[in-house]
Design a protein around this motif. Structure first.
Motif, mmCIF file in Angstrom:
data_model
loop_
_atom_site.group_PDB
_atom_site.id
_atom_site.type_symbol
_atom_site.label_atom_id
_atom_site.label_comp_id
_atom_site.label_asym_id
_atom_site.label_seq_id
_atom_site.Cartn_x
_atom_site.Cartn_y
_atom_site.Cartn_z
ATOM 1 N N UNK A 1 0.915 -0.714 0.093
ATOM 2 C CA UNK A 1 -0.017 -0.320 -0.133
ATOM 3 C C UNK A 1 1.176 0.789 -0.184
ATOM 4 N N UNK A 2 0.101 2.416 -0.731
ATOM 5 C CA UNK A 2 1.205 3.770 -0.185
ATOM 6 C C UNK A 2 0.190 4.654 -0.296
ATOM 7 N N UNK A 3 0.633 5.918 0.788
ATOM 8 C CA UNK A 3 0.410 7.126 0.815
ATOM 9 C C UNK A 3 0.527 7.751 -0.167
ATOM 10 N N UNK A 4 -0.541 9.018 -0.524
ATOM 11 C CA UNK A 4 -0.379 9.661 -2.025
ATOM 12 C C UNK A 4 -0.835 11.084 -0.976
ATOM 13 N N UNK A 5 0.505 11.814 -1.044
ATOM 14 C CA UNK A 5 -0.554 13.467 -0.294
ATOM 15 C C UNK A 5 -0.144 14.212 -1.320
ATOM 16 N N UNK B 1 -4.626 13.449 1.246
ATOM 17 C CA UNK B 1 -4.149 12.212 2.017
ATOM 18 C C UNK B 1 -4.695 11.049 1.243
ATOM 19 N N UNK B 2 -4.246 10.420 0.702
ATOM 20 C CA UNK B 2 -5.152 9.283 -0.056
ATOM 21 C C UNK B 2 -3.916 7.563 0.792
ATOM 22 N N UNK B 3 -4.687 6.396 0.536
ATOM 23 C CA UNK B 3 -3.896 5.475 0.616
ATOM 24 C C UNK B 3 -4.420 4.891 0.222
ATOM 25 N N UNK B 4 -3.952 4.135 -0.987
ATOM 26 C CA UNK B 4 -4.161 3.132 -1.744
ATOM 27 C C UNK B 4 -2.975 1.872 -2.098
ATOM 28 N N UNK C 1 -2.403 3.176 -7.549
ATOM 29 C CA UNK C 1 -1.045 4.390 -7.487
ATOM 30 C C UNK C 1 -1.035 4.964 -8.542
ATOM 31 N N UNK C 2 -0.594 4.729 -9.337
ATOM 32 C CA UNK C 2 -0.418 5.814 -11.087
ATOM 33 C C UNK C 2 -2.052 5.996 -11.485
ATOM 34 N N UNK C 3 -2.757 5.016 -11.618
ATOM 35 C CA UNK C 3 -4.125 6.138 -11.599
ATOM 36 C C UNK C 3 -4.421 7.106 -10.785
ATOM 37 N N UNK D 1 -5.266 12.959 -10.377
ATOM 38 C CA UNK D 1 -4.745 14.782 -9.966
ATOM 39 C C UNK D 1 -4.292 14.921 -10.312
ATOM 40 N N UNK D 2 -2.914 14.312 -11.538
ATOM 41 C CA UNK D 2 -2.321 15.978 -12.314
ATOM 42 C C UNK D 2 -2.914 16.514 -12.859
ATOM 43 N N UNK D 3 -3.804 15.445 -13.932
ATOM 44 C CA UNK D 3 -4.982 15.765 -14.927
ATOM 45 C C UNK D 3 -5.666 17.343 -14.215
ATOM 46 N N UNK D 4 -6.292 16.857 -13.559
ATOM 47 C CA UNK D 4 -7.097 17.667 -13.001
ATOM 48 C C UNK D 4 -7.247 18.521 -12.071
ATOM 49 N N UNK D 5 -6.125 19.198 -11.162
ATOM 50 C CA UNK D 5 -5.011 20.085 -10.445
ATOM 51 C C UNK D 5 -4.437 20.721 -11.620
ATOM 52 N N UNK D 6 -3.825 20.470 -12.542
ATOM 53 C CA UNK D 6 -3.377 21.436 -13.096
ATOM 54 C C UNK D 6 -3.199 22.376 -14.027
ATOM 55 N N UNK D 7 -3.080 23.707 -14.051
ATOM 56 C CA UNK D 7 -3.174 24.438 -14.614
ATOM 57 C C UNK D 7 -2.208 25.067 -15.618
#
Length: 112
Positions: free
Chosen positions: A1-5, A62-65, A70-72, A77-83
């Motif tokens: 498992x991974x934590x994504x911050x 903070x997300x645990x997956x 992880x990659x998805x 997040x990158x596609x949605x948050x990126x300006x």
């Protein structure tokens, strides 16, 4: 498992939450934070005087997956948050040794 911050712009939170729900990533913790990156804040003018705002408002997710998710999640997040502008944020990935669901006592991936 991974934590994504993920540290993102506050105005992107609702879009990111919706995008994560669409990939069935529902569990997350959200915290309003202040911080700065390479830009070291911004300088603004008010009534002819310049002043520096060196800690800008951001939102921390903070997300645990599971490892295979992880990659998805990161791509979403990158596609949605990126300006494309300075201050879009950062994503940090760390290993998680264990998770315990308090209500049932389940451990590991079952508790995620």
């Amino acid at each position: 498992m991974k934590e994504i911050i993920a540290i993102i712009r506050p105005e992107k939170l609702e879009n990111v939450k919706s995008a994560l729900e669409s990939i069935e990533c529902r569990g997350l913790t959200v915290v309003d934070v202040k911080g700065r990156g390479r830009q070291l804040g911004v300088t603004e003018s008010y009534r002819g005087s310049d002043y520096r705002i060196d800690l800008l408002p951001k939102t921390r997710l903070e997300i645990i997956v599971k490892d295979e998710e992880v990659n998805e999640v990161i791509d979403t997040i990158v596609k949605t948050a990126q300006t494309g502008d300075i201050g879009d944020g950062k994503i940090f990935i760390s290993p998680v040794e264990d998770v315990v669901r308090i209500r049932t006592g389940e451990r590991g991936e079952k508790a995620v």
